[in-house]
Design a protein around this motif. Structure first.
Motif, mmCIF file in Angstrom:
data_model
loop_
_atom_site.group_PDB
_atom_site.id
_atom_site.type_symbol
_atom_site.label_atom_id
_atom_site.label_comp_id
_atom_site.label_asym_id
_atom_site.label_seq_id
_atom_site.Cartn_x
_atom_site.Cartn_y
_atom_site.Cartn_z
ATOM 1 N N ALA A 209 -0.606 -14.063 11.399
ATOM 2 C CA ALA A 209 -1.985 -14.371 9.662
ATOM 3 C C ALA A 209 -1.370 -15.382 9.252
ATOM 4 O O ALA A 209 0.265 -15.938 9.084
ATOM 5 C CB ALA A 209 -1.127 -12.455 8.385
ATOM 6 N N ALA B 235 -6.359 -15.099 10.031
ATOM 7 C CA ALA B 235 -5.488 -13.696 10.287
ATOM 8 C C ALA B 235 -5.858 -13.002 11.644
ATOM 9 O O ALA B 235 -7.909 -13.067 11.830
ATOM 10 C CB ALA B 235 -5.444 -12.437 9.338
ATOM 11 N N HIS C 98 -11.106 -15.055 8.350
ATOM 12 C CA HIS C 98 -10.442 -16.964 7.929
ATOM 13 C C HIS C 98 -10.955 -16.424 6.399
ATOM 14 O O HIS C 98 -12.410 -15.784 5.670
ATOM 15 C CB HIS C 98 -11.776 -17.552 8.505
ATOM 16 C CG HIS C 98 -12.088 -17.706 9.555
ATOM 17 N ND1 HIS C 98 -10.965 -19.022 10.138
ATOM 18 C CD2 HIS C 98 -12.612 -17.604 10.887
ATOM 19 C CE1 HIS C 98 -11.238 -19.277 10.739
ATOM 20 N NE2 HIS C 98 -11.809 -18.291 11.875
ATOM 21 N N GLY C 99 -10.043 -17.346 5.537
ATOM 22 C CA GLY C 99 -10.220 -17.203 4.037
ATOM 23 C C GLY C 99 -11.736 -18.257 3.901
ATOM 24 O O GLY C 99 -12.236 -18.355 4.606
ATOM 25 N N ASP D 181 -2.333 -22.563 12.477
ATOM 26 C CA ASP D 181 -3.388 -21.675 12.252
ATOM 27 C C ASP D 181 -4.251 -20.816 13.855
ATOM 28 O O ASP D 181 -4.358 -20.463 13.698
ATOM 29 C CB ASP D 181 -4.342 -21.374 11.635
ATOM 30 C CG ASP D 181 -3.765 -21.643 10.030
ATOM 31 O OD1 ASP D 181 -2.724 -21.355 9.787
ATOM 32 O OD2 ASP D 181 -4.871 -22.219 9.211
ATOM 33 N N LEU E 214 -4.225 -10.998 5.107
ATOM 34 C CA LEU E 214 -4.744 -13.018 4.604
ATOM 35 C C LEU E 214 -4.774 -12.467 3.201
ATOM 36 O O LEU E 214 -4.513 -13.639 2.531
ATOM 37 C CB LEU E 214 -6.312 -12.934 5.017
ATOM 38 C CG LEU E 214 -6.854 -13.935 4.934
ATOM 39 C CD1 LEU E 214 -6.562 -15.274 5.969
ATOM 40 C CD2 LEU E 214 -8.793 -13.862 4.199
#
Length: 145
Positions: free
Chosen positions: A6, A11, A23-24, A32, A139
């Motif tokens: 994360a 995350a 995914h953000g 990542d 996240l």
């Protein structure tokens, strides 16, 4: 159920033969992506062809990162559901489907359709939904620092 990795951008976790990624809005960096690939390698130790559920708020892998994933998945056609809103990202999923016809895009609200595409039902579907919720929280917490 544990979270494999994360950060504020990504995350991921594994539930049975399902690899989940959230995914953000920002693309994953090299660290990542190594976390994501670590989870992918881990699931391939147990399952020959895992299923993949991706939920994205806009971020996603670069071409180089996708190539790294393709090397790990060489010769496999995992069933993949990508939940997103961006029209541009939908175009990326369409392009990926030329190489893997088992990938399909869904809106962020179509979890049941995404799970049906992955052929998940019953207890496993419930565990995947719960883990997806945990990943969204992880996240969000990572982005707050």
């Amino acid at each position: 159920m544990t979270i494999e990795y994360a950060s504020p951008r990504l995350a991921c976790a594994v539930v049975d033969d399902v690899h989940l990624a959230v995914h953000g809005p920002d693309d994953p960096d090299a660290t990542d992506w190594e976390g994501y690939l670590g989870a992918a390698r881990k699931i391939l130790e147990t399952y020959e062809t895992p299923r993949v559920l991706v939920y994205t708020l806009g971020g996603g892998p670069s071409g180089t990162q996708r190539s790294m994933l393709n090397k790990i998945n060489e010769g496999l056609s995992p069933r993949v559901a990508v939940m997103l809103e961006s029209r541009m990202a939908r175009g990326t999923v369409t392009a990926l489907s030329w190489f893997n016809p088992s990938i399909k895009a869904f809106s962020l609200t179509e979890i049941d359709k995404a799970l049906a595409h992955l052929e998940l039902t019953g207890d496993v579907a419930g565990r995947v939904k719960r883990q997806l919720d945990r990943l969204k929280i992880a996240l969000n917490e990572s982005s707050r620092g």
